[in-house]
Every structure is written in C-alpha cells, then in structure tokens.
Enzyme design. Structure first.
Site, PDB file in Angstrom:
ATOM      1  N   CYS A   1       6.552   3.795  34.405  1.00  0.00           N
ATOM      2  CA  CYS A   1       7.276   4.573  35.426  1.00  0.00           C
ATOM      3  C   CYS A   1       6.718   5.984  35.601  1.00  0.00           C
ATOM      4  O   CYS A   1       6.982   6.638  36.605  1.00  0.00           O
ATOM      5  CB  CYS A   1       8.751   4.633  35.093  1.00  0.00           C
ATOM      6  SG  CYS A   1       9.473   3.002  34.883  1.00  0.00           S
TER       7      CYS A   1
ATOM      8  N   ASN B   1      15.278   1.024  41.000  1.00  0.00           N
ATOM      9  CA  ASN B   1      14.200   1.597  40.179  1.00  0.00           C
ATOM     10  C   ASN B   1      12.906   0.842  40.471  1.00  0.00           C
ATOM     11  O   ASN B   1      12.768  -0.325  40.101  1.00  0.00           O
ATOM     12  CB  ASN B   1      14.605   1.459  38.704  1.00  0.00           C
ATOM     13  CG  ASN B   1      13.528   1.969  37.745  1.00  0.00           C
ATOM     14  OD1 ASN B   1      12.423   2.299  38.160  1.00  0.00           O
ATOM     15  ND2 ASN B   1      13.869   2.011  36.474  1.00  0.00           N
TER      16      ASN B   1
ATOM     17  N   HIS C   1      12.126  10.627  38.276  1.00  0.00           N
ATOM     18  CA  HIS C   1      12.030   9.167  38.304  1.00  0.00           C
ATOM     19  C   HIS C   1      13.426   8.596  38.547  1.00  0.00           C
ATOM     20  O   HIS C   1      14.382   8.958  37.857  1.00  0.00           O
ATOM     21  CB  HIS C   1      11.464   8.673  36.964  1.00  0.00           C
ATOM     22  CG  HIS C   1      11.552   7.192  36.801  1.00  0.00           C
ATOM     23  ND1 HIS C   1      11.161   6.319  37.782  1.00  0.00           N
ATOM     24  CD2 HIS C   1      12.011   6.429  35.773  1.00  0.00           C
ATOM     25  CE1 HIS C   1      11.360   5.080  37.365  1.00  0.00           C
ATOM     26  NE2 HIS C   1      11.880   5.114  36.160  1.00  0.00           N
TER      27      HIS C   1
HETATM   28  N1  ACO Z   1      26.899  -6.446  34.733  1.00  0.00           N
HETATM   29  C1  ACO Z   1      27.980  -6.521  33.956  1.00  0.00           C
HETATM   30  N2  ACO Z   1      27.947  -6.329  32.623  1.00  0.00           N
HETATM   31  C2  ACO Z   1      26.760  -6.044  32.075  1.00  0.00           C
HETATM   32  C3  ACO Z   1      25.583  -5.972  32.841  1.00  0.00           C
HETATM   33  C4  ACO Z   1      25.687  -6.181  34.228  1.00  0.00           C
HETATM   34  N3  ACO Z   1      24.637  -6.120  35.054  1.00  0.00           N
HETATM   35  N4  ACO Z   1      24.552  -5.673  32.020  1.00  0.00           N
HETATM   36  C5  ACO Z   1      25.053  -5.581  30.787  1.00  0.00           C
HETATM   37  N5  ACO Z   1      26.373  -5.801  30.814  1.00  0.00           N
HETATM   38  C6  ACO Z   1      27.329  -5.815  29.708  1.00  0.00           C
HETATM   39  C7  ACO Z   1      26.686  -6.071  28.376  1.00  0.00           C
HETATM   40  O1  ACO Z   1      26.481  -7.450  28.142  1.00  0.00           O
HETATM   41  C8  ACO Z   1      27.689  -5.487  27.431  1.00  0.00           C
HETATM   42  O2  ACO Z   1      28.736  -6.409  27.284  1.00  0.00           O
HETATM   43  P1  ACO Z   1      29.473  -6.584  25.855  1.00  0.00           P
HETATM   44  O3  ACO Z   1      30.098  -5.241  25.576  1.00  0.00           O
HETATM   45  O4  ACO Z   1      30.436  -7.665  26.131  1.00  0.00           O
HETATM   46  O5  ACO Z   1      28.397  -6.921  24.888  1.00  0.00           O
HETATM   47  C9  ACO Z   1      28.254  -4.295  28.215  1.00  0.00           C
HETATM   48  O6  ACO Z   1      27.916  -4.526  29.594  1.00  0.00           O
HETATM   49  C10 ACO Z   1      27.667  -2.983  27.783  1.00  0.00           C
HETATM   50  O7  ACO Z   1      26.251  -3.144  27.673  1.00  0.00           O
HETATM   51  P2  ACO Z   1      25.314  -1.951  27.384  1.00  0.00           P
HETATM   52  O8  ACO Z   1      23.895  -2.406  27.355  1.00  0.00           O
HETATM   53  O9  ACO Z   1      25.861  -1.233  26.175  1.00  0.00           O
HETATM   54  O10 ACO Z   1      25.560  -1.090  28.691  1.00  0.00           O
HETATM   55  P3  ACO Z   1      25.259   0.413  28.926  1.00  0.00           P
HETATM   56  O11 ACO Z   1      26.491   1.168  29.137  1.00  0.00           O
HETATM   57  O12 ACO Z   1      24.287   0.947  27.921  1.00  0.00           O
HETATM   58  O13 ACO Z   1      24.533   0.344  30.321  1.00  0.00           O
HETATM   59  C11 ACO Z   1      22.285   0.516  31.137  1.00  0.00           C
HETATM   60  C12 ACO Z   1      23.308  -0.364  30.454  1.00  0.00           C
HETATM   61  C13 ACO Z   1      22.763   0.810  32.559  1.00  0.00           C
HETATM   62  C14 ACO Z   1      20.955  -0.216  31.205  1.00  0.00           C
HETATM   63  C15 ACO Z   1      22.181   1.827  30.333  1.00  0.00           C
HETATM   64  O14 ACO Z   1      21.877   1.557  28.992  1.00  0.00           O
HETATM   65  C16 ACO Z   1      21.198   2.755  30.874  1.00  0.00           C
HETATM   66  O15 ACO Z   1      21.459   3.414  31.854  1.00  0.00           O
HETATM   67  N6  ACO Z   1      20.025   2.849  30.237  1.00  0.00           N
HETATM   68  C17 ACO Z   1      18.933   3.601  30.729  1.00  0.00           C
HETATM   69  C18 ACO Z   1      17.823   2.664  30.891  1.00  0.00           C
HETATM   70  C19 ACO Z   1      17.361   2.551  32.287  1.00  0.00           C
HETATM   71  O16 ACO Z   1      17.831   3.129  33.244  1.00  0.00           O
HETATM   72  N7  ACO Z   1      16.345   1.765  32.382  1.00  0.00           N
HETATM   73  C20 ACO Z   1      15.719   1.569  33.627  1.00  0.00           C
HETATM   74  C21 ACO Z   1      14.405   0.998  33.435  1.00  0.00           C
HETATM   75  S1  ACO Z   1      13.427   1.897  32.357  1.00  0.00           S
HETATM   76  C22 ACO Z   1      12.621   3.037  33.183  1.00  0.00           C
HETATM   77  O17 ACO Z   1      12.679   3.169  34.354  1.00  0.00           O
HETATM   78  C23 ACO Z   1      11.720   3.899  32.402  1.00  0.00           C
END
Ligand code: ACO
Length: 332
Positions: free
Chosen positions: A111, A288, A258
């Site tokens: 990215c 993204n 980003h």
């Molecule tokens: N819809 C509904 N529920 C979901 C989804 C979805 N799409 N995805 C995950 N969940 C669930 C999980 O299974 C989990 O359920 P559980 O509690 O029953 O186990 C729950 O939601 C929480 O999951 P987490 O992974 O802890 O969710 P989090 O609050 O961390 O959000 C996210 C996930 C949005 C990816 C977050 O971690 C984040 O913003 N991370 C930053 C990473 C990012 O933006 N990456 C982009 C690509 S990397 C880059 O561009 C460099």
C-alpha cells in the site's frame, strides 16, 4: 530546478459493489462495515487488469500534463497484484500507451508502493538521469482476496492512479511565496512484522523436490495488529518528515493518507492534533485499493480544484512489509 507533478489521472472499474451486495456473499452487514472501516462501496474488476487500469490512468495524466507518450523517460508501476510475473506491468503499460523511449519497471511496497515510486522517481530526476516519469499505483486486489473470508473481502477495491512528474529548469515560486517541489521524504520498513499482512506466491518447487502442497494464495491479515501499527507509525512518520523539512503540522494544507480505514485516519488526525477537514477521504466510495489509494485521491482533488498552486501536502501510506512513508511537497 523544480520537480513538479504536472499531470494526474485515475481509472476505476465500472462495476460497483455495495456493502449490501456483500451481505449476499458473507455474513456481514452494511452497519458493521461502515462502523469498523468507513467503507460503503468499492469498484471490482469484471475484466479490467492492473495493466489496463494503469494504462488508462497514465493516458489521463499525460493528457493533463500536455505530454506525448513518446516523451516519457521512465515508467514505474507500483503493484502487489500483477497478472504476470513476467513481463512486468510497467513494460506492458509502456507498450500499450506507446511510451517507446521510456525505461520501465515495477516496484512492490504494497500500500506504500505509489509513495515509494514517487520518491524513487524524485531521486532519479534529482540526479539528472531522467527529466520526467510516470508513476502509477494500480491494483486488482479482488483476485487476491478470499470472497468467503468476511474479515478481508469487505475491505478492498480495484483501481489505478497515476502522476506525471517532470523537471522544470527554473525555481517555481508560488503566489504565497512557497517554492514548489518535494520538501522532505521519509521511508521505512519493519520486515519483522511481515507476517501480519501477507499473500503467498508459489513455494519453492522444482524437479529436484518432492511435491509439496500448494498454499492458498489469498490475502491474510491480522487486522488488529495492522491497526495498532498504523495508528502509531503513520503520525510518527509524518512528524519526522515535517521535522526534516523544518515544518510543523500547522504548515500543512492537506494530508492525503492511505485510504485503508476511516478510524485509522481519524486517529492519525487526532494524534497530530490536526483538523480532520484537512484529511480528505474517498474510501467510502472506493474502498482500500492498496497502492492506488493515494494517487486516485490526489487526482480526484486535483480535478475538483481542491488543490491549488502553493498548497503544501503530506502524502503518507503504510502497507504490507510492513512498509511506511511520508512525503511533504508544495504543489506547483
Ligand atoms: N462483518 C461482520 N463481522 C465481522 C466481519 C465482517 N465483515 N469481519 C470480522 N467480523 C467479526 C469477527 O469474526 C469477530 O467476531 P467474533 O467476535 O465473533 O470472533 C468480530 O467481528 C471482531 O473481529 P475483529 O477482527 O476483532 O474486528 P475489528 O474490530 O478488529 O475490526 C478491522 C476489523 C476493520 C479489519 C480492524 O481490525 C481494522 O480496522 N484493522 C486495520 C487493518 C486494515 O484496515 N487493513 C486494511 C488492509 S491493510 C492495508 O491497507 C495496509
């Protein structure tokens, strides 16, 4: 001498995929996706490739710069989702647009790739080796995500953005007294954290090895670790780049980050104590797009007249690697 961006362009697939549409594929909801990421819809390829999108974005950037493809001296394509390992995307783009005199190669910093490409081109131009360059961030991530994995498939989109940079012999002093050009570059990597966000290619395999199981070739991500990395590293990196340039947060007109996640952008703004209105976002509409996010946003703002000569911008990204960087520039 000034090195300035004189053309920008972007290309997005036509096909829009809303959060509601994703509910038909995986157990998710519009509310969850919007709340956790800010994303409402994304564009997904129905045949567009990294190369076709990159070529279209390049043509638009050249048109804006008023340059013919035959004048291009260097083409850099930043991508982590090429269709071919050989030849590289930049060579294919060179052929499509007819930039017959340009050197061409790809660069992968995920990215942060466009930013690293811009910095690389800047170093080439600064050295006098080339007088101009096309830098592209282009991705078709839709082929790298597992459409059954709700934790990743909701995040990404496909698209490409390009800029044309060139050397102008004289100094360009803007009406507000600022000298146009790049003022500071900061790049970094933390390879020890590489496992947090990965996508495997073919493993070592040849006639002298017994057959191994092929790994899946999907994106795997520890979202929370990426989040923690980004909210600390991005503001620290921006601060360090500003210090290098002898500037402060108050000197910046726009921060183009980003577009991974709205919560990350909000957190960076808060940590920098900068007004959120200085952090334009388009992730709501396009998701993204990895290396394409910054140049696509830049092109949108440029074409909408939201960037004026003399504006000071910070471009900052982070990605798999892990890689990160920030570039400070005055728009000329
Ligand atoms: N819809 C509904 N529920 C979901 C989804 C979805 N799409 N995805 C995950 N969940 C669930 C999980 O299974 C989990 O359920 P559980 O509690 O029953 O186990 C729950 O939601 C929480 O999951 P987490 O992974 O802890 O969710 P989090 O609050 O961390 O959000 C996210 C996930 C949005 C990816 C977050 O971690 C984040 O913003 N991370 C930053 C990473 C990012 O933006 N990456 C982009 C690509 S990397 C880059 O561009 C460099």
């Amino acid at each position: 001498m000034t090195i300035k961006i004189s053309g920008t362009g972007r290309a997005l697939p036509e096909h829009k995929v809303t959060n509601q549409k994703l509910q038909e594929l995986v157990e998710t909801s519009d509310e969850w996706i919007r709340e956790r990421t800010g994303i409402g819809e994304r564009r997904i390829s129905t045949g567009d490739t990294v190369v076709s999108l990159a070529a279209e974005a390049c043509r638009k950037a050249l048109e804006m710069a008023g340059k013919a493809a035959s004048e291009v001296e260097l083409i850099l394509v930043a991508t982590c989702s090429p269709e071919y390992l050989l030849p590289c995307c930049a060579c294919q783009v060179q052929s499509i647009i007819g930039a017959v005199h340009g050197a061409a190669f790809d660069l992968n910093a995920a990215c942060a790739g466009f930013l690293f490409g811009l910095d690389t081109a800047y170093a080439y131009l600064q050295s006098g080796l080339y007088k101009n360059a096309l830098i592209v961030g282009s991705e078709v991530l839709s082929k790298l995500v597992d459409w059954k994995d709700r934790s990743t498939c909701v995040l990404f989109g496909d698209g490409a953005g390009a800029v044309f940079v060139e050397t102008v012999p004289e100094e360009l002093i803007c009406d507000n007294g600022r000298k146009a050009g790049i003022e500071a570059i900061l790049q970094g990597a933390d390879g020890a954290k590489g496992g947090i966000l990965s996508c495997q290619e073919r493993p070592v395999q040849n006639a002298f090895l017994t057959e191994q199981e092929m790994p899946d070739s999907y994106v795997h991500m520890n979202g929370q670790e990426v989040y923690k990395f980004a909210v600390k590293k991005v503001p620290a990196c921006i601060q360090a780049a500003l210090e290098k340039a002898g500037l402060t947060v108050e000197d910046i007109d726009l921060f183009l980050l980003h577009q991974a996640n709205e919560r990350i952008i909000r957190s960076v703004a808060k940590r920098l104590k900068a007004d959120l209105s200085k952090f334009p976002m388009n992730l709501q509409r396009v998701g993204n797009m990895s290396s394409a996010t910054i140049p696509v946003l830049l092109d949108e703002l440029n074409r909408d007249g939201r960037i004026q000569k003399g504006d000071r911008l910070v471009l900052s990204g982070f990605g798999a690697g892990l890689t990160y960087g920030a570039t400070v520039l005055v728009w000329g």
